[in-house]
Design an enzyme around this catalytic site. Structure first.
Site, PDB file in Angstrom:
ATOM      1  CG  HIS A 201      -0.569   0.324   2.487  1.00  0.00           C
ATOM      2  ND1 HIS A 201      -0.485   1.602   2.956  1.00  0.00           N
ATOM      3  CD2 HIS A 201      -0.166  -0.468   3.512  1.00  0.00           C
ATOM      4  CE1 HIS A 201      -0.053   1.590   4.212  1.00  0.00           C
ATOM      5  NE2 HIS A 201       0.152   0.342   4.567  1.00  0.00           N
ATOM      6  CB  CYS A 323       2.675   3.114  13.049  1.00  0.00           C
ATOM      7  SG  CYS A 323       2.267   2.305  11.521  1.00  0.00           S
TER       8      CYS A 323
HETATM    9  N1  PMP Z   1       7.901  -0.426   8.254  1.00  0.00           N
HETATM   10  C1  PMP Z   1       7.991   0.846   7.846  1.00  0.00           C
HETATM   11  C2  PMP Z   1       9.340   1.446   7.653  1.00  0.00           C
HETATM   12  C3  PMP Z   1       6.831   1.587   7.602  1.00  0.00           C
HETATM   13  O1  PMP Z   1       6.926   2.846   7.193  1.00  0.00           O
HETATM   14  C4  PMP Z   1       5.573   0.968   7.803  1.00  0.00           C
HETATM   15  C5  PMP Z   1       4.291   1.738   7.579  1.00  0.00           C
HETATM   16  N2  PMP Z   1       4.168   2.875   8.378  1.00  0.00           N
HETATM   17  C6  PMP Z   1       5.540  -0.372   8.222  1.00  0.00           C
HETATM   18  C7  PMP Z   1       6.724  -1.042   8.441  1.00  0.00           C
HETATM   19  C8  PMP Z   1       4.238  -1.088   8.446  1.00  0.00           C
HETATM   20  O2  PMP Z   1       3.601  -1.329   7.228  1.00  0.00           O
HETATM   21  P1  PMP Z   1       2.052  -1.700   7.121  1.00  0.00           P
HETATM   22  O3  PMP Z   1       1.327  -0.378   7.085  1.00  0.00           O
HETATM   23  O4  PMP Z   1       1.942  -2.432   5.823  1.00  0.00           O
HETATM   24  O5  PMP Z   1       1.686  -2.532   8.278  1.00  0.00           O
END
Ligand code: PMP
Length: 383
Positions: A201, A323
């Site tokens: 995504h 996140c």
């Molecule tokens: N690792 C990194 C470096 C990210 O930027 C992100 C997304 N913020 C993720 C892992 C997690 O990815 P996902 O949104 O697919 O769970």
């Protein structure tokens, strides 16, 4: 409204939307069902696996589909730790990692594993020698991200991979490639990675699918049980439409990478120079970083306040990675780089996508000036 948050989520390609719709309509059967419709859905997943393997120059049976890179990272780290606990209980990672890596390691720490968290230098880059020096006989895994999701720094993965191998050939190397792949590319072999996570995504694919490369010969302890899906590593009925559309996005993003970078690099550099000229700001990214991320701080002004003002004025930005953006503490990444709490609390991340134009950047620059003026006036008024 202008959207400057591609590093958090990118709008899907038109072809991705079409594929999703078509497959959800036509291939709704459960890929584990033995009848014809199920077999056909299973075949589509197999084809998607081949496409991903082709893009990453690996074998199809080294590609696993998960629910997102958060799961891929959890599976890589906890799956390796649990599987190889007999070899040792030491893990190395960095202070810069995404929470899905960082907190997986912290969880293992609570369960009795020893974790060495290595800090970056003041620019946010890891020293391979420092990582190498931490590798021991009982080090089961080293996990290092390609590009930091907050400030865009690029880690010297080839050298890190080489140094780990030299120090202990049995230590596994996991790379979180989520923020690197769209602009810098990267295939596991190039880094000497045994495990490699990607998130479609972020590459204009659909939400809800992650990719995990697991080098042939490496076993992981499954975290989800309850079926023989994904070769027994990850139970759960597959999201066929999103998996097929993810493979498409991975291929399209890989094929369009050079043109994308050529277009956004001058825009990114222009924005960096502009930000460096604003006395209120501290720029945390550099031209050596990934081309799609620019991060700066307004020390003393909470990032959330600045982000809200920018939104009022028509610009959607992040304060840090999506996140962690709901946390009110200072950024762990900026603190690890040695920034003070005021700088670490005042961060704004701008991330580029292939829809952005020079006019958009000009509009953003004007808006930033307006936002600083408005916030300073408001501050003055409160005194
Ligand atoms: N690792 C990194 C470096 C990210 O930027 C992100 C997304 N913020 C993720 C892992 C997690 O990815 P996902 O949104 O697919 O769970």
């Amino acid at each position: 409204m202008l959207y400057w948050d591609y590093a958090a989520a990118a709008p899907p390609y038109e072809e991705v939307l079409q594929t999703m719709e078509q497959i959800m309509k036509l291939h709704y059967a459960n890929p584990s069902s033995l009848h014809r419709a199920g077999t056909e859905a299973g075949r589509l997943i197999g084809r998607a696996r081949e496409v991903c393997a082709g893009v990453l120059s690996v074998r199809p049976d080294e590609i696993y589909f998960t629910s997102g890179a958060t799961e891929s990272n959890n599976l890589a780290i906890k799956g390796a730790a649990l599987q190889y606990a007999g070899r040792g209980r030491h893990i190395i990672t960095t202070e810069l990692e995404h929470p899905s890596v960082y907190e997986s390691c912290q969880q293992l720490q609570k369960m009795g594993w020893e974790v060495t968290f290595i800090p970056p230098d003041h620019t946010g880059v890891m020293d391979p020698a420092r990582i190498g020096a931490a590798v021991r006989r009982d080090t089961v895994l080293v996990s290092v991200m390609h590009v930091n999701n907050e400030i865009g720094t690029v880690q010297p993965l080839q050298e890190i991979g080489r140094i780990i191998r030299k120090k202990n050939p049995r230590t596994l190397f996991h790379v979180d490639g989520v923020q690197g792949f769209g602009t810098l590319g990267g295939i596991p072999r190039e880094f000497g990675a045994d495990l490699y996570s990607l998130s479609p995504h972020k590459l204009r694919g659909p939400r809800g699918v992650g990719i995990l490369y697991v080098r042939k010969g490496v076993s992981l302890f499954p975290l989800l049980t309850g079926g023989s899906h994904e070769n027994g590593l990850r139970a759960g009925t597959e999201n066929v439409a999103a998996i097929v559309a993810s493979a498409k996005a991975l291929r399209m993003s890989s094929e369009g990478r050079k043109e994308f970078v050529d277009r956004i690099l001058p825009l990114r550099n222009r924005l960096l120079r502009f930000l460096e000229g604003i006395p209120e700001f501290t720029v945390n990214s550099s031209e050596n970083g990934a081309p799609h991320i620019v991060h700066f701080s307004y020390p003393g002004m909470k990032g959330e306040v600045m982000a809200r003002k920018l939104e009022e004025l028509g610009m959607l930005v992040s304060t840090r990675s999506a996140c962690s953006s709901k946390l009110s503490e200072p950024s762990r990444i900026l603190l690890a780089m040695g920034k003070d709490a005021a700088t670490a609390s005042g961060g704004i991340r701008i991330s580029f996508g292939d829809t952005h134009t020079p006019e958009d950047v000009a509009a953003l620059e004007q808006t930033l000036i307006q936002a600083v003026r408005a916030l300073k006036t408001a501050e003055g008024g409160m005194k």
